[in-house]
Design an enzyme around this catalytic site. Structure first.
Site, PDB file in Angstrom:
ATOM      1  N   HIS A  40       0.849  -1.188   0.000  1.00 37.54           N
ATOM      2  CA  HIS A  40       0.000   0.000   0.000  1.00 37.54           C
ATOM      3  C   HIS A  40       0.891   1.246   0.000  1.00 37.54           C
ATOM      4  O   HIS A  40       2.106   1.141   0.150  1.00 37.54           O
ATOM      5  CB  HIS A  40      -0.890   0.006   1.254  1.00 37.54           C
ATOM      6  CG  HIS A  40      -0.087   0.106   2.513  1.00 37.54           C
ATOM      7  ND1 HIS A  40       0.417  -1.002   3.156  1.00 37.54           N
ATOM      8  CD2 HIS A  40       0.348   1.179   3.222  1.00 37.54           C
ATOM      9  CE1 HIS A  40       1.118  -0.620   4.214  1.00 37.54           C
ATOM     10  NE2 HIS A  40       1.101   0.702   4.279  1.00 37.54           N
ATOM     11  N   HIS A 124       5.311   6.446  -2.306  1.00 42.64           N
ATOM     12  CA  HIS A 124       5.979   5.163  -2.536  1.00 42.64           C
ATOM     13  C   HIS A 124       5.201   4.034  -1.866  1.00 42.64           C
ATOM     14  O   HIS A 124       4.427   4.276  -0.938  1.00 42.64           O
ATOM     15  CB  HIS A 124       7.402   5.183  -1.974  1.00 42.64           C
ATOM     16  CG  HIS A 124       7.443   5.097  -0.482  1.00 42.64           C
ATOM     17  ND1 HIS A 124       7.154   6.189   0.320  1.00 42.64           N
ATOM     18  CD2 HIS A 124       7.689   4.063   0.347  1.00 42.64           C
ATOM     19  CE1 HIS A 124       7.237   5.817   1.589  1.00 42.64           C
ATOM     20  NE2 HIS A 124       7.549   4.528   1.647  1.00 42.64           N
TER      21      HIS A 124
END
Length: 186
Positions: A40, A124
């Site tokens: 995630h 990220h």
């Protein structure tokens, strides 16, 4: 107490493409890949929160209006840097501005509740954490990752989630506490 964070989950298609790196990552015993279903983008980490505060957190997050958007996951990077690798991540190429604005909106609402400023947001998805690698192993890992296809595809960002993290000896278990669909302000 609940260990909480707010995140955007990866689509199944993006997760499948990231899974193509598993063969490389699993070769290194000093490296722990993130389980595919756990990948995630963290918008904000809240840490240990008393359960009585969860309702007010949910309320604040429900006030966020943000339109759905598309995001292109591309590139492999390292924190803090390639000379001292602690985390391996997949980056966001297109949609970086939108996900940063969403993270800032989440951060702004959490700041109103007294949560301290987190580190500056970097778009990220962590794919591995490094416990220990010899300099030779690190060099080989970087070499291998530099030679792979690093386009992990496009996905639609339709929601963000308040998630609970339960730490176990086998790794964290993430559960959705609440899902917030992205929507325009009416």
């Amino acid at each position: 107490m609940m260990r909480l964070f707010i995140a955007v989950d990866m689509s199944d298609e993006v997760r499948e493409r990231i899974a193509s790196l598993e063969g490389i990552l699993k070769k290194y015993r000093g490296l722990k890949p993130v389980e595919n279903h756990n990948i995630h983008i963290t918008l904000r980490f809240l840490g240990e929160v008393p359960e009585v505060r969860v309702g007010v957190i949910k309320d604040r997050l429900s006030r966020i209006y943000f339109p759905p958007f598309k995001m292109h996951l591309k590139g492999i990077g390292f924190f803090p840097n390639a000379n001292h690798v602690r985390v391996v991540w997949v980056g966001v190429e297109e949609g970086k501005e939108e996900i940063t604005k969403l993270a800032n909106a989440v951060g702004s609402e959490m700041k109103k509740l007294g949560f301290k400023e987190d580190k500056p947001f970097v778009a990220h998805a962590t794919i591995a954490r490094i416990k220990r690698l010899t300099p030779d192993e690190r060099r080989k890992l970087l070499e291998e990752l530099n030679n792979v296809e690093d386009d992990f595809g496009w996905m639609s960002v339709e929601d963000f989630r308040l998630k609970k993290s339960t730490l176990t000896p086998k790794g964290p278990i993430y559960d959705d506490v609440e899902i917030y669909p992205l929507r325009e302000k009416e």
